[in-house]
Design a protein around this motif. Structure first.
Motif, PDB file in Angstrom:
ATOM      1  N   TYR A 107       0.835  -1.200   0.000  1.00  0.00           N
ATOM      2  CA  TYR A 107       0.000   0.000   0.000  1.00  0.00           C
ATOM      3  C   TYR A 107       0.872   1.252   0.000  1.00  0.00           C
ATOM      4  O   TYR A 107       2.035   1.234   0.428  1.00  0.00           O
ATOM      5  CB  TYR A 107      -0.945   0.019   1.208  1.00  0.00           C
ATOM      6  N   TYR A 125      -5.107   6.690  -1.935  1.00  0.00           N
ATOM      7  CA  TYR A 125      -4.616   5.583  -1.116  1.00  0.00           C
ATOM      8  C   TYR A 125      -4.730   4.305  -1.952  1.00  0.00           C
ATOM      9  O   TYR A 125      -5.826   3.874  -2.317  1.00  0.00           O
ATOM     10  CB  TYR A 125      -5.433   5.459   0.161  1.00  0.00           C
ATOM     11  N   LYS A 127      -3.492   0.232  -3.188  1.00  0.00           N
ATOM     12  CA  LYS A 127      -2.949  -1.055  -2.740  1.00  0.00           C
ATOM     13  C   LYS A 127      -2.980  -2.071  -3.870  1.00  0.00           C
ATOM     14  O   LYS A 127      -3.698  -1.908  -4.868  1.00  0.00           O
ATOM     15  CB  LYS A 127      -3.715  -1.583  -1.522  1.00  0.00           C
ATOM     16  N   GLU A 142      -8.420  -5.777   5.544  1.00  0.00           N
ATOM     17  CA  GLU A 142      -8.467  -4.314   5.453  1.00  0.00           C
ATOM     18  C   GLU A 142      -7.198  -3.732   6.067  1.00  0.00           C
ATOM     19  O   GLU A 142      -6.819  -4.079   7.186  1.00  0.00           O
ATOM     20  CB  GLU A 142      -9.697  -3.765   6.168  1.00  0.00           C
ATOM     21  N   GLU A 148     -10.740   2.994   1.145  1.00  0.00           N
ATOM     22  CA  GLU A 148     -10.160   1.703   0.764  1.00  0.00           C
ATOM     23  C   GLU A 148     -11.183   0.867   0.015  1.00  0.00           C
ATOM     24  O   GLU A 148     -12.372   0.872   0.350  1.00  0.00           O
ATOM     25  CB  GLU A 148      -9.695   0.969   2.024  1.00  0.00           C
ATOM     26  N   GLY A 246      -9.652   5.733  -3.064  1.00  0.00           N
ATOM     27  CA  GLY A 246      -9.202   4.414  -2.655  1.00  0.00           C
ATOM     28  C   GLY A 246      -9.014   3.575  -3.904  1.00  0.00           C
ATOM     29  O   GLY A 246      -9.958   3.395  -4.675  1.00  0.00           O
TER      30      GLY A 246
END
Length: 256
Positions: A107, A125, A127, A142, A148, A246
Motif C-alpha cells: 500500500y 490511497y 494497494k 483491510e 479503501e 481508494g
C-alpha cells in the motif's frame, strides 16, 4: 459581434484538450503471483499518471506512507523507496523479497497532489495484493486506509472476462453509491475510439459494492473517488477541496 462571442465560448468550452483526465496512482509489482523461489524478489513501480492514455506522468513528491501487510505483520517500507526521473517527472520504485508463503498487501499513501485544472488536491490511497506460494490466507484483509476498496473477488488468479467485485469503504464503513473509475494500464496495443472509452465509470450499490467485468488481459485499476470532508491548503496556501481516492490494482490473464 454576438455570433463571434458565442463561437469563441464554444471553442473554449468544447474544442480545447481536456486536461481533467482521470488520475491513477499506480502501484505495480513485477509479479502478482509468486510461485517459485526465483520470483520471490519483487520490484514495485510507483507512478502517478493516466494509465489508459499512457501518460503524461505527474510529478510525485515522496509518499507519506509505503508498506506491506503480510505473514510477518505490518512493515514500514518507506525507506526502501528509490526515486527516479522519467519524462521529467519524479517516480519511485522499491525492491522487496518474499520470505514466507501468504498474501502480501502492498500500500501507499502518496503526498497530496495539487491539480490546478480541477482546483483541488488529490490523495489516492492505493494497494495491490501479491500471493506467494498458494497460501491465499489474507487477500480480503483491510489495511485501515481512510478510503479503501476491500475486494470481494480474490484479486489475483483472474482470467480475462472475470467479474471483479469490491466494497468501497471510508473509515471502515461502506459508502453507498460511491463512484468508481476503472482504467486498463495500456501497453500501447489499444487506441480508445473516443474519450468515454478511456475511463469506465460504475457506481456502487446501497451497500457500497461495485462490479466490473475485465475484458482484456493486463493490469486494471479501480479508483473509488470521494470528496474529502475537510479542505486542504494548495501550494499557494489557499484552502481548496480534496479528492480522497481508494485504489486497488488487479491483473488478468487470457485463458489459452
Amino acid at each position: 459581434m454576438l455570433r463571434y462571442l458565442l463561437l469563441a465560448l464554444f471553442s473554449a468550452t468544447f474544442l480545447c484538450p481536456l486536461s481533467a483526465m482521470a488520475h491513477f496512482q499506480e502501484l505495480i509489482p513485477s509479479h502478482d503471483i509468486v510461485s517459485t523461489p526465483s520470483e520471490s524478489q519483487l520490484s514495485l513501480s510507483l507512478k502517478f499518471t493516466h494509465p489508459m492514455s499512457q501518460g503524461p506522468l505527474m510529478n510525485m513528491a515522496r509518499p507519506v506512507q509505503f508498506g506491506v501487510v503480510g505473514p510477518e505483520g505490518k512493515q514500514d517500507l518507506l525507506a526502501t523507496l528509490q526515486s527516479q526521473s522519467i519524462q521529467g517527472a519524479q517516480t519511485f520504485n522499491a525492491q522487496y523479497r518474499i520470505k514466507r508463503p501468504g498474501d502480501y498487501l502492498f500500500y501507499v499513501e502518496p503526498a497530496a497532489y495539487w491539480e490546478p485544472a480541477e482546483g483541488k488536491m488529490i490523495v489516492h490511497y492505493t494497494k495491490v495484493v501479491v500471493d506467494a506460494f498458494g497460501m491465499e490466507d489474507n487477500w480480503d484483509a483491510e489495511i485501515g486506509l481512510p478510503v479503501e476498496i476491500v475486494p470481494l473477488t480474490r484479486p489475483f488468479g483472474l482470467w480475462t472476462g472475470n467479474l471483479f467485485q469490491g466494497v468501497v469503504k471510508r473509515n471502515g464503513k461502506p459508502v453507498p453509491f460511491a463512484e468508481v473509475e476503472v482504467e486498463w494500464r495500456n501497453d500501447g496495443s489499444i487506441t480508445p475510439p473516443a474519450d468515454p472509452y478511456i475511463t469506465q465509470v460504475v457506481h456502487a450499490d446501497a451497500n457500497g459494492t461495485f462490479s466490473y467485468v475485465m475484458p482484456k488481459a493486463g493490469w486494471w485499476g479501480f479508483a473509488a473517488l470521494l470528496e474529502g470532508k475537510k479542505p486542504m491548503k494548495n501550494p499557494e496556501g489557499k484552502e481548496v477541496p480534496v479528492e480522497r481516492g481508494g485504489l486497488i490494482w488487479v491483473f488478468t490473464r487470457d485463458m489459452k
